[in-house]
Structure formats: C-alpha cells, structure tokens
Design a protein around this motif. Structure first.
Motif, mmCIF file in Angstrom:
data_model
loop_
_atom_site.group_PDB
_atom_site.id
_atom_site.type_symbol
_atom_site.label_atom_id
_atom_site.label_comp_id
_atom_site.label_asym_id
_atom_site.label_seq_id
_atom_site.Cartn_x
_atom_site.Cartn_y
_atom_site.Cartn_z
ATOM 1 N N GLU A 227 -0.276 -41.215 -37.754
ATOM 2 C CA GLU A 227 -1.200 -42.330 -37.543
ATOM 3 C C GLU A 227 -0.829 -43.114 -36.288
ATOM 4 O O GLU A 227 -1.700 -43.531 -35.521
ATOM 5 C CB GLU A 227 -1.179 -43.252 -38.761
ATOM 6 N N ALA A 228 0.472 -43.313 -36.065
ATOM 7 C CA ALA A 228 0.912 -44.059 -34.879
ATOM 8 C C ALA A 228 0.529 -43.326 -33.603
ATOM 9 O O ALA A 228 0.178 -43.952 -32.592
ATOM 10 C CB ALA A 228 2.425 -44.274 -34.931
ATOM 11 N N LEU A 229 0.572 -42.007 -33.607
ATOM 12 C CA LEU A 229 0.279 -41.226 -32.408
ATOM 13 C C LEU A 229 -1.207 -41.106 -32.121
ATOM 14 O O LEU A 229 -1.606 -40.445 -31.162
ATOM 15 C CB LEU A 229 0.882 -39.819 -32.543
ATOM 16 N N ILE B 184 1.532 -47.171 -25.980
ATOM 17 C CA ILE B 184 1.197 -47.685 -27.315
ATOM 18 C C ILE B 184 1.610 -46.673 -28.383
ATOM 19 O O ILE B 184 2.121 -47.033 -29.442
ATOM 20 C CB ILE B 184 -0.305 -47.993 -27.422
ATOM 21 N N LYS B 185 1.400 -45.369 -28.092
ATOM 22 C CA LYS B 185 1.830 -44.329 -29.038
ATOM 23 C C LYS B 185 3.325 -44.441 -29.310
ATOM 24 O O LYS B 185 3.770 -44.390 -30.460
ATOM 25 C CB LYS B 185 1.519 -42.936 -28.472
ATOM 26 N N LEU B 186 4.107 -44.580 -28.244
ATOM 27 C CA LEU B 186 5.558 -44.638 -28.383
ATOM 28 C C LEU B 186 5.986 -45.875 -29.154
ATOM 29 O O LEU B 186 6.846 -45.810 -30.038
ATOM 30 C CB LEU B 186 6.209 -44.614 -26.996
ATOM 31 N N GLU B 187 5.381 -47.010 -28.836
ATOM 32 C CA GLU B 187 5.736 -48.248 -29.540
ATOM 33 C C GLU B 187 5.422 -48.134 -31.028
ATOM 34 O O GLU B 187 6.248 -48.489 -31.888
ATOM 35 C CB GLU B 187 4.969 -49.420 -28.933
ATOM 36 N N ARG B 188 4.230 -47.651 -31.332
ATOM 37 C CA ARG B 188 3.825 -47.567 -32.741
ATOM 38 C C ARG B 188 4.631 -46.521 -33.509
ATOM 39 O O ARG B 188 4.928 -46.709 -34.689
ATOM 40 C CB ARG B 188 2.328 -47.259 -32.826
#
Length: 332
Positions: free
Chosen positions: A77-79, A86-90
């Motif tokens: 879901e984060a990716l 944003i992908k990396l942070e999430r």
C-alpha cells in the motif's frame, strides 16, 4: 453456582490456538515452544492441537504466513504513492508502524526460522519486498541515466537497510518512529540523489592485483561542483513537487468540502421546496374541500327551500280541498 463454560466452535478454537502460539513463538522461538505448552496454555489436550494443525510445525507456518501477509500488505500500500520519495517515506513508516504495533509478529519473523516453516523466513520476506521496490528503482534508474540492471541489487540494499534498522528499533524504541523514518529516508534518498553512476573503490582499498589495473578517471573539481549543483537543483525540484502535491491535496480537500456543503445546501433547498409544495397542495386541497362544503351547503339550503315551498303548496291545496268539501256538504 457458576454458569457452565461455553464450548468453543472449531473455528474459535483454531483462532485461540493461533493467538496463543503467536505469543509463545515470539517469547521463546520455535525450538523453545512445545505442543504441550501450547495445549496447556489453551487448557486443551495435545490431540486438539494435532487435530487442527498436525503439530507445532503446522501452527508455526500459519502464524508466520499471517505476519508476512500483514507486513507485505502494508508495504504494498505504501508503494502505491505517486512520487518515489513519498513511496520511500511511506514504506519506512509502514515497516516501523508494523514493528511498533505488531511487536510479537515482527519478533517471530526476525528469529532464525525453523526448517519446517518453508519460505517463511525473514530473508524471504526481504526478497518479497525488494522485488516490489525493484520496479520503483528500475524506473528511477532509467530516468536518471543509470544502469537499470543494477536495480535488483540496490533494492536489496535499500530494503535491507530499512529492515535491519527496524530490527534494531524493535528493542530501543527511540527516537519516535516518525523521526527514525525521516533519518532513514534522509540517508537513503540523499544517497540516491547523489548516486555516482560509475562508483569504484579507492586504490588503497584494492588488493595488489587490482591496484595494477588502471583506474577510471575521477571526476574533476568542476565536475564535482556541477554534480553538487545538480543535486541541489533536484532536491529543490523535489521539494517543489512535494509542496505542489500538498497544495493539490489541500485544494482537493477544500473542493470536496465545498462540494459536500453545496450538495447539503441543495438538498436542504430541495427539501424546503418539497415542504412548500406539500403545504401548497394541502392549502389547495383545503380550499377545494371548503368549496365542496359550501356547494353542499347551498344544495342543502336549496333543497330545504324547495321542501318548504312544496309543504306550503301542499298545505294550500289541502286548505282548498277542505273548503270545497265544506261547501259541498253545506249545499246538500
């Protein structure tokens, strides 16, 4: 007298055994946990555990699979975010949130897995997550002119760094997970931004045979300054992108709120119009009813007058008839 204890259904008993085993595996590991201990904690006999899972290996496989699916779902879901940063942070936040909120499950995953668990190992979990990150890395590498075939290796490095940090943070629990995620992203993202497309070891780190081979030329000071400026421009651009996405998200939220309020006002106006229309129809019906009553009253009055006239005529006729009879009788 105490009420008799309700007998669990097969599904409820299975879930109870899974939860008890999860706690025991987290505390003692696979080898330190026995079927006897699982059964005793659940207050059942050993055959009940064998009936549901076939043994300790079966329940362990179920527990590990559940935890892996839970963590993979969070990372997947984060990716799904639009921007790579944003992908990396999430993704970092998702892993740390799982560590914080599912400590027992994470302890099970990072322990040395028993051979009976099959693919349910921490290494296989890292591989599963890295395979998803690999696609993101490949796209980024292509966009920056780096070799995309190196993406799988960098994905393993990146995911391994985050996962091992989570393993360390499992016990220390400080600083807070948002701060840990920010530092992780700082190291990973800024390292990726300034990535050297042709990295090499320094001469002093090479072996004798390797030192004989000619080294590729190192970047000049001018090239290094250009790379630094390019990195600063890219960071500024990424910050602009983040600010723009934030503004767009805020604008979208405002527009949605305005639309909701407008829809609510429209519904209220429609309801008011409906109520007014109902009141108008009621007034019209009342007027029609009043007219009908007046018309019925007029009809009753006319009928009453007609009846009175008929009665008068009848009386007069009766009088004339009576007078004629009297004259007839007197003449006789």
């Amino acid at each position: 007298m105490s009420e008799p204890r309700r007998r669990m259904s097969g599904k409820e008993r299975r879930e109870q055994l899974i939860q008890i085993s999860r706690t025991l595996f987290a505390e003692k590991g696979f080898d330190g946990t026995s079927v006897e201990e699982i059964a005793a904690t659940a207050n059942v006999s050993k055959p009940v555990v064998y009936e549901h899972f076939g043994g300790k290996e079966g329940v362990y496989a179920v527990v590990v699979d559940r935890e892996m699916q839970k963590l993979l779902a969070l990372v997947t879901e984060a990716l799904s975010a639009s921007h790579a940063l944003i992908k990396l942070e999430r993704a970092a936040l998702a892993l740390l949130a799982y560590v914080e909120e599912n400590s027992e499950g994470f302890r099970i995953l990072v322990r040395d897995s028993h051979a009976a668990s099959g693919t349910g190992t921490f290494a296989s979990l890292i591989n599963d997550i890295a395979s998803q990150v690999e696609d993101v890395m490949a796209d980024e590498f292509k966009g920056r002119g780096y070799a995309p075939e190196l993406a799988p290796m960098y994905a393993q490095m990146l995911v391994g760094m985050v996962a091992l940090t989570g393993q360390w943070w499992l016990d220390v629990r400080k600083p807070p997970r948002e701060e840990v995620a920010a530092h992780l992203v700082n190291l990973a993202w800024n390292g990726l931004v300034g990535l050297d497309p042709r990295p090499r070891l320094t001469g002093s780190s090479r072996g004798p045979e390797q030192r004989r081979a000619p080294l590729p030329p190192r970047p000049t000071d001018k090239e290094l300054r250009e790379m630094s400026r390019a990195r600063e421009r890219e960071l500024k651009e990424q910050e602009k992108i983040r600010e723009r996405e934030q503004r767009e998200a805020e604008k979208l939220a405002r527009d949605q709120e305005k639309a909701r309020l407008r829809e609510q006002r429209d519904l209220e106006k429609a309801r008011e119009r409906e109520l007014k229309e109902q009141e108008r129809l009621l007034r019209e019906q009342e007027k029609v009813r009043e007219r009908e009553l007046k018309e019925q009253e007029k009809i009753r009055v006319r009928e009453a007058k007609a009846a009175d006239r008929d009665a008068v005529r009848q009386a007069r006729l009766a009088e004339r008839t009576g007078e004629g009879q009297d004259k007839l009788e007197s003449s006789e």
